[in-house]
Motif scaffolding. Sequence first.
Motif, PDB file in Angstrom:
ATOM      1  N   LEU A  84     -48.676 -13.875  23.279  1.00 16.92           N
ATOM      2  CA  LEU A  84     -48.068 -15.194  23.179  1.00 16.92           C
ATOM      3  C   LEU A  84     -49.061 -16.250  22.699  1.00 16.92           C
ATOM      4  CD1 LEU A  84     -45.721 -15.300  26.305  1.00 16.92           C
ATOM      5  CD2 LEU A  84     -45.211 -14.632  23.952  1.00 16.92           C
ATOM      6  N   GLY A  85     -50.292 -15.857  22.439  1.00 18.69           N
ATOM      7  CA  GLY A  85     -51.263 -16.753  21.814  1.00 18.69           C
ATOM      8  C   GLY A  85     -50.987 -16.971  20.338  1.00 18.69           C
ATOM      9  N   LEU A  86     -50.032 -16.192  19.777  1.00 19.53           N
ATOM     10  CA  LEU A  86     -49.602 -16.408  18.399  1.00 19.53           C
ATOM     11  C   LEU A  86     -48.232 -17.087  18.430  1.00 19.53           C
ATOM     12  CD1 LEU A  86     -50.633 -12.988  16.828  1.00 19.53           C
ATOM     13  CD2 LEU A  86     -51.749 -15.200  16.508  1.00 19.53           C
ATOM     14  N   PRO A  87     -48.106 -18.263  17.830  1.00 15.06           N
ATOM     15  CA  PRO A  87     -46.860 -19.033  17.955  1.00 15.06           C
ATOM     16  C   PRO A  87     -45.612 -18.289  17.499  1.00 15.06           C
ATOM     17  CG  PRO A  87     -48.616 -20.466  17.194  1.00 15.06           C
ATOM     18  CD  PRO A  87     -49.169 -19.069  17.189  1.00 15.06           C
ATOM     19  N   TYR A  88     -45.716 -17.433  16.469  1.00 18.40           N
ATOM     20  CA  TYR A  88     -44.511 -16.749  16.014  1.00 18.40           C
ATOM     21  C   TYR A  88     -44.060 -15.701  17.030  1.00 18.40           C
ATOM     22  CZ  TYR A  88     -47.584 -12.963  14.265  1.00 18.40           C
ATOM     23  OH  TYR A  88     -48.509 -11.948  14.155  1.00 18.40           O
ATOM     24  N   VAL A  89     -45.000 -15.137  17.801  1.00 22.98           N
ATOM     25  CA  VAL A  89     -44.620 -14.215  18.879  1.00 22.98           C
ATOM     26  C   VAL A  89     -43.958 -15.006  20.009  1.00 22.98           C
ATOM     27  CG1 VAL A  89     -45.451 -12.515  20.547  1.00 22.98           C
ATOM     28  CG2 VAL A  89     -46.471 -12.628  18.260  1.00 22.98           C
ATOM     29  N   LEU A  90     -44.505 -16.171  20.323  1.00 25.01           N
ATOM     30  CA  LEU A  90     -43.894 -17.035  21.329  1.00 25.01           C
ATOM     31  C   LEU A  90     -42.466 -17.398  20.925  1.00 25.01           C
ATOM     32  CD1 LEU A  90     -43.984 -18.892  23.844  1.00 25.01           C
ATOM     33  CD2 LEU A  90     -44.946 -20.666  22.361  1.00 25.01           C
ATOM     34  N   ALA A  91     -42.252 -17.680  19.634  1.00 23.43           N
ATOM     35  CA  ALA A  91     -40.915 -18.025  19.158  1.00 23.43           C
ATOM     36  C   ALA A  91     -39.937 -16.883  19.408  1.00 23.43           C
ATOM     37  CB  ALA A  91     -40.951 -18.376  17.669  1.00 23.43           C
ATOM     38  N   ALA A  92     -40.371 -15.643  19.175  1.00 20.34           N
ATOM     39  CA  ALA A  92     -39.505 -14.491  19.442  1.00 20.34           C
ATOM     40  C   ALA A  92     -39.185 -14.393  20.924  1.00 20.34           C
ATOM     41  CB  ALA A  92     -40.180 -13.208  18.944  1.00 20.34           C
ATOM     42  N   TRP A  93     -40.172 -14.660  21.771  1.00 16.02           N
ATOM     43  CA  TRP A  93     -39.977 -14.609  23.224  1.00 16.02           C
ATOM     44  C   TRP A  93     -38.977 -15.680  23.679  1.00 16.02           C
ATOM     45  CZ3 TRP A  93     -42.328 -11.015  26.453  1.00 16.02           C
ATOM     46  CH2 TRP A  93     -42.147 -11.214  27.836  1.00 16.02           C
TER      47      TRP A  93
END
Length: 432
Positions: A84-93
């Motif tokens: 989740l330190g990568l914003p695009y992964v956070l967006a998926a979450w």
Amino acid sequence: MLTMKMPDPDIQSIESALATLGQEDTSKLSIPALSRGVTSFCAEAALLQFVVTWARHSPSATVASFLGLDSTAGSFETLVQKQLGLPYVLAAWVFANQLRDSNDRVMKRREAKGFTAFLDAMDNFEFHSTHETVETRANLVCVQGSRREFIRPFYEQLNNAWRVRPEGDVRVVVQDILAQLAENWTAKYLREVAEPLSHLIRELVENSDWWARADHRGVEYEKGIRAITLRVRDVDDDSLLMFAGGNTHIQTYLLYNLVNHPRVRKDDEPGSRGVRRYLSFLELTMVDSGPGLALRWLASRPENKRSVDRLDDVSLEEEEDAVIECFKKWRTSSGNSLRGVGLFSVASLLQRRQGFLRLRTGRLAFLFGTQSAMSDIENQLKTRDLSGDYDRLADGTHVFLQDEKLVFFLRPWSTDKLSTVEGTAYSILLPV
């Protein structure tokens, strides 16, 4: 259900993936583990925008499958936090309707407890701790509807309402970020870079505040994200192609600066393969999950307001005209007559700092900043009868003028037809 793979971290792969949305069942997206190599310049913003677009394409049925996570492992929380330190992964979450681990087990959104450590670091001005990647970077992120909805370092509370801080306060924050990312910079150079960068960031934050938290009808989104990231990367002759990600615009821009920029460092030690050039680049990305520039402008412009639910109901020409209006001086959709130089001033600052811009919104993508494009445009302007502060060239380039001189331009990124994306993404490069 078919599984769609997260595209490779380069512009061409991301645009190809966007084109497949809607053509088949793409409601399940696989999120790879962190080891994906170098994310090319301009691709991080595009990845975040891709995830938001994917999620909103079928919001009640999306499944994000995280290949690097095993929810039964003892290291699960640590690995979630890293990803989740990568914003695009956070967006998926945040956006996916359902989350699954590598063994197809359902995960709960609340299992990302460790992410609060990144928000705490952001609020405490510990910007180097807003992620756990190996990169020299800072993440400033807020999630719509969460307890910490605003990027606190850039906001203040007044009469129980959040507003963007004055530019002087933003400059202090930006200097702090840069001091943590570039410890070897002198105080003088830190101030030199921070001054224009803070103005640029504040304008983008304020524009996203006006344009992105609600849809074109003014209804606030139930789910949304706004992210600002800064990363400093050293580019040399050997890594240039890798950071360009196969894109000729970025490659041309990087090469020109490696040859001509006064801060280029050279390695000519005995035994080395000729002279190798090094130059640092600061990449600033600003992404929001709002309605996009065109829909917002059409619904909020001073005259002839027009509420449009889908871009398909608007011609490409009308969409392009709406986006360009956002960059013209003194244009505003905020209702505040004192505003209206925001995006124009951002654009002119980039010109002075030898910056590069990729803008992606709706069905459009534009660039600014390659020397070849600038020389070509200036040559074309010599043959034209200029009047006013704007001109459009035959090749589709939009030129913004002041006293009949080029201040800024937006040139189409490509001649290819592009798929519709959600929100607006700015990717900005500055040689430092």
